[in-house]
Write a protein that holds these residues in place. Structure first.
Motif, PDB file in Angstrom:
ATOM      1  N   CYS A   1       8.271 122.278  -1.013  1.00 27.95           N
ATOM      2  CA  CYS A   1       7.534 122.329   0.251  1.00 27.95           C
ATOM      3  C   CYS A   1       7.191 123.799   0.579  1.00 27.95           C
ATOM      4  CB  CYS A   1       8.369 121.719   1.378  1.00 27.95           C
ATOM      5  SG  CYS A   1       9.808 122.691   1.843  1.00 27.95           S
TER       6      CYS A   1
ATOM      7  N   LYS B 246       7.995 125.687   3.083  1.00 30.91           N
ATOM      8  CA  LYS B 246       9.159 126.467   3.539  1.00 30.91           C
ATOM      9  C   LYS B 246      10.059 126.847   2.369  1.00 30.91           C
ATOM     10  CE  LYS B 246       9.553 124.974   8.321  1.00 30.91           C
ATOM     11  NZ  LYS B 246      10.409 124.343   9.322  1.00 30.91           N
ATOM     12  N   CYS B 247      10.183 125.942   1.399  1.00 24.30           N
ATOM     13  CA  CYS B 247      11.008 126.220   0.219  1.00 24.30           C
ATOM     14  C   CYS B 247      10.411 127.373  -0.585  1.00 24.30           C
ATOM     15  CB  CYS B 247      11.127 124.982  -0.665  1.00 24.30           C
ATOM     16  SG  CYS B 247      11.910 123.575   0.163  1.00 24.30           S
TER      17      CYS B 247
ATOM     18  N   ASP C 233      15.006 122.589  -8.001  1.00 23.45           N
ATOM     19  CA  ASP C 233      14.115 121.623  -7.365  1.00 23.45           C
ATOM     20  C   ASP C 233      14.438 120.168  -7.710  1.00 23.45           C
ATOM     21  OD1 ASP C 233      13.196 121.695  -9.967  1.00 23.45           O
ATOM     22  OD2 ASP C 233      11.297 122.649  -9.468  1.00 23.45           O
TER      23      ASP C 233
END
Length: 78
Positions: A10, A12-13, A37
């Motif tokens: 995502c 934010k990741c 992941d």
């Protein structure tokens, strides 16, 4: 220092991975940064919400994105 950024990809990741790498470089830390992941690997850390940050096996952040300055303080041990 072994640093793992846990997240499935995502925004934010990805941001956490980038600022972590930037902070390690700026602080000149002897650290290895890796991205995890795979959801099964992430679950081994008891993390239900990403992004998460694991330093030397200890989960420091889960489910939020710290500011760059806060992240630097965490990594510097402050």
């Amino acid at each position: 220092m072994d640093i793992k950024v846990l997240g499935t990809g995502c925004p934010k990741c990805k941001t956490l991975e980038k600022i972590t790498r930037d902070a390690v470089e700026e602080l000149e830390l002897d650290a290895t940064v890796s991205k995890v992941d795979d959801i099964m690997d992430i679950m081994q850390y008891n993390v239900a919400k990403t992004p998460a940050l694991v330093v030397d096996g200890k989960v420091l952040i889960k489910g939020s994105l710290p500011s760059y300055e806060a992240l630097k303080k965490m990594l510097a041990g402050e």
